[in-house]
Design a protein around this motif. Structure first.
Motif, mmCIF file in Angstrom:
data_model
loop_
_atom_site.group_PDB
_atom_site.id
_atom_site.type_symbol
_atom_site.label_atom_id
_atom_site.label_comp_id
_atom_site.label_asym_id
_atom_site.label_seq_id
_atom_site.Cartn_x
_atom_site.Cartn_y
_atom_site.Cartn_z
ATOM 1 N N LEU A 79 0.973 -1.233 0.034
ATOM 2 C CA LEU A 79 -0.032 -0.143 -0.126
ATOM 3 C C LEU A 79 1.025 1.218 0.035
ATOM 4 N N GLY A 80 1.975 1.135 0.703
ATOM 5 C CA GLY A 80 2.849 2.403 0.883
ATOM 6 C C GLY A 80 3.285 2.715 -0.769
ATOM 7 N N ARG A 81 3.936 1.625 -1.253
ATOM 8 C CA ARG A 81 4.237 1.509 -2.628
ATOM 9 C C ARG A 81 3.106 2.318 -3.497
ATOM 10 N N LEU A 82 2.057 1.877 -3.573
ATOM 11 C CA LEU A 82 0.825 2.573 -4.483
ATOM 12 C C LEU A 82 0.590 3.765 -3.911
ATOM 13 N N VAL A 83 0.789 4.391 -2.603
ATOM 14 C CA VAL A 83 0.642 5.787 -2.366
ATOM 15 C C VAL A 83 1.871 6.552 -3.029
ATOM 16 N N SER A 84 2.980 5.974 -3.102
ATOM 17 C CA SER A 84 3.909 6.662 -3.765
ATOM 18 C C SER A 84 3.950 6.954 -5.339
ATOM 19 N N LEU A 88 -3.254 5.638 -4.549
ATOM 20 C CA LEU A 88 -3.674 5.741 -3.222
ATOM 21 C C LEU A 88 -3.155 6.758 -2.403
ATOM 22 N N GLU A 89 -4.159 7.416 -1.363
ATOM 23 C CA GLU A 89 -3.669 8.444 -0.588
ATOM 24 C C GLU A 89 -3.834 7.840 0.891
ATOM 25 N N PRO A 90 -2.831 8.327 1.856
ATOM 26 C CA PRO A 90 -2.996 8.027 3.297
ATOM 27 C C PRO A 90 -4.238 8.970 4.002
ATOM 28 N N LEU A 91 -4.495 8.437 5.035
ATOM 29 C CA LEU A 91 -5.472 9.140 5.870
ATOM 30 C C LEU A 91 -4.867 9.182 7.333
ATOM 31 N N PRO A 92 -5.410 10.138 7.967
ATOM 32 C CA PRO A 92 -4.794 10.412 9.688
ATOM 33 C C PRO A 92 -4.742 8.977 10.440
ATOM 34 N N ASN A 93 -5.995 8.425 10.192
ATOM 35 C CA ASN A 93 -6.079 7.103 11.044
ATOM 36 C C ASN A 93 -5.291 6.100 10.684
ATOM 37 N N ARG A 94 -4.260 6.193 9.758
ATOM 38 C CA ARG A 94 -3.417 5.035 9.343
ATOM 39 C C ARG A 94 -4.220 4.133 8.192
ATOM 40 N N SER A 95 -5.439 4.542 7.758
ATOM 41 C CA SER A 95 -6.056 3.899 6.683
ATOM 42 C C SER A 95 -5.398 4.290 5.412
ATOM 43 N N GLN A 186 -4.046 5.265 -11.623
ATOM 44 C CA GLN A 186 -4.664 6.224 -11.117
ATOM 45 C C GLN A 186 -6.336 6.553 -11.631
ATOM 46 N N SER A 187 -6.388 6.182 -12.730
ATOM 47 C CA SER A 187 -7.814 6.597 -13.289
ATOM 48 C C SER A 187 -8.791 5.267 -13.252
#
Length: 253
Positions: A79-84, A88-95, A186-187
């Motif tokens: 998930l971290g790789r996909l955020v980079s 995807l994008e991170p949320l404050p609650n670690r989701s 992304q799309s």
């Protein structure tokens, strides 16, 4: 035979054909099978590209791990790789969340897709065989049958992906294809959302532009194929722009 140069700045002698270049071989790393993290990443990536996730959908690490039958560590890394990669994008609650629909993001991705994918279509026109085009026809007929028989937008997205990438892979560009995959990463959720909005109000079938692309490919007409591709991309994104406009109107006091 000339003596080797004692000058430390002089280039080293080139290895002779047939002679073992052990220094170069020592730089190679052993080839390993895909790690669990890589398999998790590839599965999530495939699902995003094919539009299996909705825009705004939240992914909790534990839920994803349970679904994939693995521990949380490889899921967290994937998930971290996909955020980079901005999929995807991170949320404050670690989701982690699939990005929301915004007009700015829609316009940016749509413009990039028309530009990059249009060039891939232009290259593919000269390389697609009769068998390739026959395959595109079978995919599009299957898409038509699916549209007529059920409302499974996830399956529609799979047909849509198979059609487009059947063309893009034929372009033969090792540079363009990864860029296109990144754009679809992304799309993908946006394409899923647009499929759910299609109601045929414009009088065109869901695959209208796909059939136009096929006709242009059969005629080896690159410009017509690129134009039909651009209209296909724009149609999907225009549905989403209309949805956003309606939502903004409904929320305006």
């Amino acid at each position: 035979m000339a003596e080797p140069s004692s000058d430390p700045g002089a280039p080293s002698r080139r290895p002779q054909p047939g002679r073992r270049n052990t220094r170069a071989l020592s730089m190679l790393a052993p080839v390993e099978r895909h790690t669990v993290q890589q398999r998790v990443y590839l599965e999530l990536r495939r699902s995003l590209i094919e539009g299996q996730f909705e825009a705004g959908e939240v992914m909790r690490i534990q839920d994803v791990a349970s679904r994939l039958g693995t521990s949380t560590m490889p899921v967290r890394e994937a998930l971290g790789r996909l955020v980079s990669e901005q999929a995807l994008e991170p949320l404050p609650n670690r989701s982690i969340r699939v990005p929301l629909l915004t007009r700015e993001r829609l316009d940016d991705i749509a413009a990039a897709r028309r530009l990059i994918e249009g060039e891939a279509v232009r290259l593919a026109v000269r390389r697609l065989t009769a068998d390739d085009i026959a395959t595109l026809r079978r995919i599009t007929r299957g898409y038509d049958e699916l549209t007529a028989g059920e409302e499974d937008h996830g399956h529609r997205a799979i047909y849509n992906h198979a059609f487009h990438f059947g063309i893009y892979r034929a372009a033969g560009s090792k540079v363009l294809l990864p860029i296109i995959e990144s754009l679809w990463l992304q799309s993908g959720p946006f394409i899923r959302a647009s499929a759910s909005l299609y109601d045929g109000a414009d009088g065109l079938s869901a695959t209208h532009h796909h059939w136009r692309i096929i006709a242009a490919l059969e005629e080896r007409d690159g410009e017509a194929a690129v134009m039909a591709l651009g209209e296909d991309v724009e149609r999907a994104f225009e549905l989403l722009r209309d949805r956003l406009a309606r939502e903004e109107t409904e929320t305006t006091p």
